[in-house]
Every structure is written in structure tokens, then in C-alpha cells.
Design an enzyme around this catalytic site. Structure first.
Site, PDB file in Angstrom:
ATOM      1  N   ARG A   1      79.551  59.744  13.236  1.00 51.05           N
ATOM      2  CA  ARG A   1      80.859  60.363  13.069  1.00 51.05           C
ATOM      3  C   ARG A   1      81.802  59.353  12.435  1.00 51.05           C
ATOM      4  NH1 ARG A   1      78.257  64.129  13.549  1.00 51.05           N
ATOM      5  NH2 ARG A   1      78.322  65.829  15.071  1.00 51.05           N
TER       6      ARG A   1
ATOM      7  N   HIS B   1      77.368  62.946   3.614  1.00 51.79           N
ATOM      8  CA  HIS B   1      77.016  63.643   4.854  1.00 51.79           C
ATOM      9  C   HIS B   1      75.664  64.364   4.710  1.00 51.79           C
ATOM     10  CE1 HIS B   1      78.993  65.353   8.704  1.00 51.79           C
ATOM     11  NE2 HIS B   1      77.682  65.300   8.859  1.00 51.79           N
TER      12      HIS B   1
END
Length: 309
Positions: free
Chosen positions: A224, A272
Site C-alpha cells: 500500500r 499497480h
């Protein structure tokens, strides 16, 4: 008949429609899977936090919300969500993360970037350490973190795992709690971040904790974005306390075009992609959870609302 509402992002329905129906049939379930069930007729919701569905109040019959993502931070705090919430843990997600993490750990361990930077005709040799002499710390020993730590230990790396609560894994030194975090980071040469995003984990890597690492350490973040204090990391890259960083997740995504990470010679940005939920394997997990619920068995991967994951 079990009514299942697909409430992922609308663009994902064509990808999931057939795998979900096949998985339900394989599990022996009679399911009416749609994107437009009446709210008060829905038994289960297949969900992703970027769905238009944000108010769960009308879903009075719903037995569980089954998340398609591993991360639940964008939904777990929704005050209208009173139904049980299960996060996604599946083979494809886990294996994808193991492959991505292992590849980038080996890249930094072997210092492949050094070789790429010295393609100038000079015969410059550098001999990397053996894996057993390379200290790797994995922050976060959940399903994904423990799988990555196990794979790295199998390759011979000196692996330390850190989690908020006590964990035990063969061949891995496991630490927990505030003192455990400092111990896990002290002298670490490669750090992999796979902690969940919670108020307690924000800025886990900051100026103080980065100073605990071995000089020239490498940072790998497929977890994250908020786990890292970006200013502190940039400062550590400038001094050489951190030699390189491979970052797959960020506070703002897509990463703004003017962000200093893009142009930094010691930072690799990936969009990502470290691990993605795959419809075929995720559908099997969804079907198994519906089967378990209908049989009166506990849901797999149930989220603890107090912890946030």
C-alpha cells in the site's frame, strides 16, 4: 435458488460472468447471478470497492459481501455495511505476488541494475552475495506476505517476517509488535512491504525506521502506498541510506506525472501490477464461500472490522 449480485466495477462483468457461473455450477450451487437483482432479494454480493454500490442499507437479506480484492480499506469503514465481509485470498493473487516479489528481490540481490548501468565497454565486475548472506525483511505476514517470505526462504535468503500479531512459519524468523518492527528493520538489506493499510501502519517506513536499515538497502513496495513516508524515502535515496526502490503502489494512483519518483534514477515505478485478482481463480473462492455459508460453515477470509483487514 440463491440470488447473487455482481457489484464489481461494471467493466469487469464481462470478465467474471462466465467464470463465476462455471464455479457456482462446479460447487453444486443453484445460483441466479445478475447485475440487477432487487436489493431486498439479494443473498450474496460479489463486490469491489470501486463499484457504484456504496449504500448497503437496502440489502436486508444479504448474508455476506464477498470482496474481489485483497485490500478492504476502501470499504471496511462504510457505516452502511453491516453484513459480514470477506476479503479475497486466492491462488492467482498469491502466486502473482510471489512471482513479482521474488523477481524484484532477486533483481536487487544480484544488483542487476549495476550491470545495466555499466554497459559502457568497461569490464567492471561485481560479485553479489549468496542469498544466505542477504538479510531480507518482509513486513506483513498475512496470506501474501507469508507466501512471499516462504518462497524467499526456500531460495536461501535470510528472511525475517514482521506482523502486528504473533506468527510462526518454518525457516522464518517471525517478530511482532512495536519492538519487533525495529528488530525486523535493523540491518535489513532488502525490505518488502505487504502490510495492510490501517491508521496504525501509515508511514511504517519513515525517517527513523529507514535509518535502522543497512546502508544502501533496497525497498520493494507492492502493498500500500501510505506505508511509506515519501519525503523520507526520497531523502534516504539522496543520502544513499537507501540505494534503490521498486514501488508498485502509491498514495495517489495513477501516480501524478510530476511526481519525483518518475524521474528518479534509483526508483522503479510499476503501475499497480504486482498482483491482480484473476477471474478464474477468484471465482472458485467466491463459490466456495457461498457453498460454505449455505452449509452453515464459517466464511473463509472473514474481515475483522476492528483491525480493518
Amino acid at each position: 435458488m440463491i440470488n447473487v449480485l455482481f457489484a464489481g466495477h461494471p467493466t469487469r462483468w464481462p470478465e467474471y460472468q462466465i467464470p463465476l457461473r462455471d464455479a457456482f455450477a462446479k460447487a453444486g450451487l443453484s445460483v441466479d447471478l445478475r447485475t440487477d437483482h432487487a436489493a431486498d432479494q439479494v443473498d450474496y454480493i460479489v463486490y469491489a470497492p470501486n463499484s457504484p454500490l456504496q449504500d448497503f442499507t437496502p440489502y436486508t437479506r444479504t448474508k455476506a459481501v464477498l470482496n474481489l480484492w485483497a485490500g478492504v480499506e476502501a470499504i471496511v469503514g462504510n457505516p452502511t455495511l453491516t453484513q459480514p465481509l470477506a476479503r479475497m485470498v486466492d491462488f492467482g493473487l498469491r502466486q502473482g505476488m510471489v512471482e513479482w516479489v521474488t523477481g524484484h528481490v532477486l533483481r536487487h540481490h544480484l544488483d542487476i541494475d549495476f550491470d545495466l548501468e555499466h554497459q559502457d565497454g568497461s569490464w567492471t565486475r561485481h560479485i553479489p552475495k549468496l542469498a544466505r548472506d542477504r538479510k531480507v525483511t518482509v513486513l506483513g505476514m498475512g496470506e501474501l506476505g507469508s507466501a512471499c517470505a516462504t518462497a524467499l526462504a526456500t531460495l536461501g535468503f535470510d528472511v525475517t517476517g514482521y506482523s502486528r500479531s504473533p506468527k510462526s512459519h518454518p525457516g522464518i524468523r517471525c517478530l511482532h509488535g512495536a519492538d519487533g518492527l525495529d528488530q525486523a528493520l535493523t540491518g535489513a538489506e532488502i525490505v518488502v512491504l505487504l502490510l495492510p493499510k490501517t491508521p496504525a501502519t501509515e508511514n511504517t517506513l519513515n525517517a527513523r525506521t529507514l535509518s535502522l536499515l543497512a546502508p544502501g538497502a533496497a525497498i520493494i513496495n507492492p502493498g500500500r502506498g501510505p506505508l511509506i513516508d515519501d519525503d523520507a524515502l526520497l531523502a534516504a535515496l539522496k543520502t544513499g541510506q537507501v540505494s534503490r526502490a521498486t514501488l508498485d503502489v502509491f498514495r495517489i494512483e495513477p501516480l501524478p506525472k510530476d511526481h519525483p519518483y518518475w524521474a528518479h534514477p534509483r526508483v522503479t515505478v510499476t503501475p499497480h501490477i504486482a498482483s491482480e485478482t484473476r477471474p478464474e481463480t477468484a471465482s472458485e473462492v467466491i463459490a466456495e464461500n457461498v457453498r460454505r455459508s449455505e452449509a452453515g460453515q464459517p466464511l473463509l477470509y472473514l474481515v475483522d472490522r476492528a483491525l480493518g483487514y
